[in-house]
Design a protein around this motif. Structure first.
Motif, PDB file in Angstrom:
ATOM      1  N   HIS A  51      13.675  17.795   1.071  1.00 46.69           N
ATOM      2  CA  HIS A  51      14.601  18.817   0.602  1.00 46.69           C
ATOM      3  C   HIS A  51      14.870  18.511  -0.865  1.00 46.69           C
ATOM      4  O   HIS A  51      15.462  17.488  -1.194  1.00 46.69           O
ATOM      5  N   ASP A  73      10.715  21.563   0.208  1.00 46.29           N
ATOM      6  CA  ASP A  73      11.636  22.687   0.342  1.00 46.29           C
ATOM      7  C   ASP A  73      12.601  22.747  -0.831  1.00 46.29           C
ATOM      8  O   ASP A  73      13.259  21.753  -1.160  1.00 46.29           O
ATOM      9  N   THR A  74      12.702  23.925  -1.470  1.00 47.70           N
ATOM     10  CA  THR A  74      13.621  24.100  -2.581  1.00 47.70           C
ATOM     11  C   THR A  74      14.184  25.510  -2.525  1.00 47.70           C
ATOM     12  O   THR A  74      14.054  26.210  -1.526  1.00 47.70           O
ATOM     13  N   SER A  99       8.112  25.616  -0.057  1.00 43.48           N
ATOM     14  CA  SER A  99       9.086  26.514   0.556  1.00 43.48           C
ATOM     15  C   SER A  99      10.212  26.768  -0.440  1.00 43.48           C
ATOM     16  O   SER A  99      10.741  25.830  -1.031  1.00 43.48           O
ATOM     17  N   SER A 100      10.568  28.030  -0.633  1.00 44.76           N
ATOM     18  CA  SER A 100      11.706  28.344  -1.488  1.00 44.76           C
ATOM     19  C   SER A 100      12.510  29.487  -0.864  1.00 44.76           C
ATOM     20  O   SER A 100      12.157  29.992   0.201  1.00 44.76           O
ATOM     21  N   LYS A 101      13.587  29.885  -1.540  1.00 45.37           N
ATOM     22  CA  LYS A 101      14.521  30.851  -0.967  1.00 45.37           C
ATOM     23  C   LYS A 101      14.975  31.838  -2.033  1.00 45.37           C
ATOM     24  O   LYS A 101      14.916  31.550  -3.224  1.00 45.37           O
ATOM     25  N   THR A 152      12.359  32.248   2.172  1.00 46.75           N
ATOM     26  CA  THR A 152      13.484  32.457   3.086  1.00 46.75           C
ATOM     27  C   THR A 152      14.571  33.323   2.465  1.00 46.75           C
ATOM     28  O   THR A 152      14.979  33.093   1.320  1.00 46.75           O
ATOM     29  N   TRP A 195      15.487  28.769   8.893  1.00 46.51           N
ATOM     30  CA  TRP A 195      15.899  27.601   8.104  1.00 46.51           C
ATOM     31  C   TRP A 195      17.387  27.404   8.321  1.00 46.51           C
ATOM     32  O   TRP A 195      18.180  28.346   8.153  1.00 46.51           O
ATOM     33  N   VAL A 229      13.120  24.999  10.424  1.00 44.91           N
ATOM     34  CA  VAL A 229      13.247  23.991   9.383  1.00 44.91           C
ATOM     35  C   VAL A 229      14.690  23.508   9.413  1.00 44.91           C
ATOM     36  O   VAL A 229      15.623  24.306   9.244  1.00 44.91           O
ATOM     37  N   VAL A 260      13.668  18.501   6.828  1.00 46.21           N
ATOM     38  CA  VAL A 260      13.591  18.228   5.392  1.00 46.21           C
ATOM     39  C   VAL A 260      14.814  17.404   4.994  1.00 46.21           C
ATOM     40  O   VAL A 260      15.948  17.833   5.165  1.00 46.21           O
TER      41      VAL A 260
END
Length: 351
Positions: free
Chosen positions: A23, A58-59, A87-89, A126, A194, A223, A298
């Motif tokens: 993470h 993951d960010t 992975s991002s959001k 996400t 997530w 996640v 994460v």
């Protein structure tokens, strides 16, 4: 519950990954001691994670207003041969748009995220908020945008947040979150959920099942973030060899009475499992990793040494009996959160 090993897992369509990832919530330049030079500690952490076998990073565009993405992108540029799963959001930053999910804002944010990460696609993107505007005005637009991005292969999988409110929320508040989640889940039809999950997270009922059974039934990956509750579950007892490390900021911010009650419960785990460095970390991570084969965890970090501990302490799976002991202690922690919530402001109970 059966034991789960640490081999490659199928998170969702197009994503096969080892179950423990990073993470990457890197502080901004102006909040990080040492400024940009201080980010080198996080780059070292990324290197250590890859050496330990990590593939999933993951960010979010909101972490440090994009700084976390840029630091991770710097790592990607320095190591072009690494097959990173990113992975991002989106959904927290509005910029000049009317709403984070309005118009083509999701497309624009993804373009910036890909530039920040030095990537051509994201493995997971996400929707980072349940707020879709008044009357869910922008919900349809957000769904269409995410599906289009998946169709054109700019992203491999669509994610959405899981049900979550503050840890000391009432049963009614958690039930309302679960209801909102179910409504959105049926419309978004995500590939992955997530969510923050650790010892302080109460179980919520989703169509009569917990989150793990619910997502497994729907063929959706999970996640799990904040498995160590920002360091609170690592403990601080003076008798612990690992307590020589600085007390995490979130833990230091807990009121003394509540911190002492947490330590009392963690002492039960030390008595049962020993007090070697990394023991409490192993229990917290394993209790998440063994929830289901569709789960990827994460873990955050503040140093390369912490990354090494997180990945090297996992050992053998916990037995059913050991998981039961951990679950009982964590249930007692949740009960103490509820008890303490009636005594002091909620903001002081946020591990």
């Amino acid at each position: 519950m059966t034991a789960h090993d640490l081999g490659v897992r199928h998170l969702c369509r197009g994503i096969l990954t080892l179950p423990l990832g990073l993470h990457c919530d890197v502080p901004t330049d102006h909040t990080f001691p040492g400024g940009s030079a201080g980010a080198s500690r996080f780059l070292a952490g990324f290197h250590r994670a890859v050496e330990q076998g990590a593939t999933f990073f993951d960010t979010a565009d909101s972490y440090g207003c994009g700084h976390s993405e840029r630091v991770l992108g710097q790592f990607a540029r320095q190591n072009p041969d690494l097959a990173l799963q990113l992975s991002s959001k989106v959904g927290q930053i509005r910029g000049s748009a009317e709403h984070p999910y309005a118009g083509r804002h999701i497309h624009h944010q993804l373009e910036q995220t890909l530039e920040n990460l030095y990537a051509e696609e994201l493995h997971l993107y996400t929707l980072d908020s349940f707020d879709f505007g008044p009357g869910d005005r922008y919900l349809g637009n957000a769904i269409d945008a995410m599906r289009t991005l998946r169709e054109v292969k700019a992203i491999r999988a669509i994610g959405m947040r899981g049900p979550f409110t503050h840890y000391a929320a009432s049963a009614g508040e958690w039930a309302a979150q679960a209801e909102r989640f179910l409504y959105l889940f049926r419309l978004i039809k995500p590939d992955v959920v997530w969510t923050r999950f650790n010892a302080f997270t109460p179980a919520v009922s989703l169509e009569g099942q917990d989150l793990f059974a619910f997502t497994a039934r729907h063929g959706v990956g999970l996640v799990l973030a904040a498995p160590l509750a920002h360091g609170v579950l690592v403990g601080k007892g003076a008798e612990s060899p690992s307590s020589r490390a600085p007390v995490p900021p979130r833990r230091a911010g807990l009121v003394p009475w509540f911190r002492d009650r947490v330590d009392e419960q963690l002492h039960i785990l030390r008595l049962r499992f020993g007090d070697a460095p990394g023991t409490l970390t192993r229990l917290a991570l394993r209790s998440c990793l063994q929830r289901g084969d569709q789960c990827v965890v994460v873990a955050g970090f503040s140093s390369a040494e912490q990354v090494v501990e997180n990945f090297s302490c996992l050992g053998d799976p916990l037995t059913e009996l050991e998981l039961g002991i951990v679950d009982d202690v964590y249930a007692a922690l949740r009960a103490q959160v509820r008890e303490t919530a009636s005594r002091m402001p909620v903001k002081e109970l946020q591990p």
